[in-house]
Motif scaffolding. Structure first.
Motif, PDB file in Angstrom:
ATOM      1  N   GLN A  53      26.129  63.368 122.209  1.00  7.29           N
ATOM      2  CA  GLN A  53      25.984  62.040 122.080  1.00  7.29           C
ATOM      3  C   GLN A  53      25.815  61.579 123.583  1.00  7.29           C
ATOM      4  O   GLN A  53      25.618  60.187 123.822  1.00  7.29           O
ATOM      5  N   GLY A  54      26.045  62.248 124.523  1.00  7.08           N
ATOM      6  CA  GLY A  54      25.813  61.922 125.838  1.00  7.08           C
ATOM      7  C   GLY A  54      25.244  63.165 127.116  1.00  7.08           C
ATOM      8  O   GLY A  54      25.147  64.279 126.257  1.00  7.08           O
ATOM      9  N   GLY A  76      24.470  57.495 127.604  1.00  6.53           N
ATOM     10  CA  GLY A  76      24.646  57.691 126.311  1.00  6.53           C
ATOM     11  C   GLY A  76      25.981  57.551 125.611  1.00  6.53           C
ATOM     12  O   GLY A  76      26.410  57.520 124.581  1.00  6.53           O
ATOM     13  N   CYS A  77      27.092  57.744 126.570  1.00  7.56           N
ATOM     14  CA  CYS A  77      28.217  57.693 126.053  1.00  7.56           C
ATOM     15  C   CYS A  77      29.195  57.100 127.157  1.00  7.56           C
ATOM     16  O   CYS A  77      29.204  57.071 128.203  1.00  7.56           O
ATOM     17  N   THR A 153      14.327  53.468 128.443  1.00 10.68           N
ATOM     18  CA  THR A 153      15.100  53.291 127.120  1.00 10.68           C
ATOM     19  C   THR A 153      14.163  52.487 126.159  1.00 10.68           C
ATOM     20  O   THR A 153      13.509  51.675 126.305  1.00 10.68           O
TER      21      THR A 153
END
Length: 230
Positions: A53-54, A76-77, A153
């Motif tokens: 997740q990161g 991302g985290c 992004t």
């Protein structure tokens, strides 16, 4: 040192030529590395955590086995940002081997450290053929003006299409569409440079206006949309 009975009763066979380790390129020299102190160079490693997740990009500048400069970038985290703060305090001053065997708080940062270690001990560094390597502070060059990580992004759905949210140039404020609804450009704000101007005394509005830029055929658009609202 303890030996088994089988080894004790063996006769000695003389060892042949020993040429040592193969030389690796380090800061403009060919080095036969036998100790951690033989390792120098600047390079990057990218790591990820178990749930993925990161991710972390880690940059280290190593001189004679010691970490002299560290840049930790995470994505991302939210928890990784705090882990990165701790890792940035932990890394400088340690040997490369100490760093590999130190808990850097976050799995993604630990994985980046492992990948970086493999590159640097094999001589796969950015400074491999640079005489005397790169100066301490070279890691900041990755960030550019305003010392802000380069981030991309993008978000999209099948039903509504793509939204550009952030490019290397900065925070995207508008997307330009042609008369068929396809993206032909975008407007952005250089956040790092804008904040730098504000810190130096410029008003927020003036700094904002000064640091707006655009890319592509932005002026020829049939329609402009806010990628976060429309």
């Amino acid at each position: 040192m303890n030996y088994t009975h089988e080894v004790e009763k063996m006769c000695i066979v003389k060892k042949g030529p020993n040429h040592g380790p193969a030389p690796i390129p380090e800061e403009g020299q060919w080095i036969k590395s036998k100790e951690i102190a033989d390792i120098s160079g600047l390079t990057h490693g990218v790591g990820w955590c178990a749930p993925q997740q990161g991710a972390c990009k880690l940059t280290l500048n190593i001189k004679k086995g010691i970490v002299e400069e560290a840049l930790v970038e995470t994505l991302g985290c939210s928890g990784m940002t705090h882990s990165a703060a701790m890792a940035a305090e932990i890394l400088p001053g340690k040997t490369l081997l100490e760093c590999l065997n130190t808990d850097l708080v976050c799995d993604a940062i630990n994985t980046a450290m492992r990948e970086l270690f493999l590159q640097i001990v094999y001589g796969r560094t950015q400074s491999a053929f640079s005489e005397d390597g790169l100066s301490i502070g070279a890691g900041l060059e990755d960030l550019g003006k305003g010392l802000r990580s380069q981030i991309g992004t993008m978000y999209s759905t099948n039903v509504k299409g793509v939204r550009y949210l952030e490019m290397a140039e900065g925070y995207v404020t508008k997307i330009a569409l042609d008369d068929e609804g396809e993206v032909i450009g975008y407007q952005f704000v250089k956040l790092g440079k804008m904040m730098e101007d504000i810190r130096h005394g410029m008003s927020a509005n003036e700094a904002y206006e000064k640091n707006i830029g655009q890319y592509g055929r932005f002026d020829n658009a049939a329609k402009y949309i806010d990628p976060r609202e429309e």
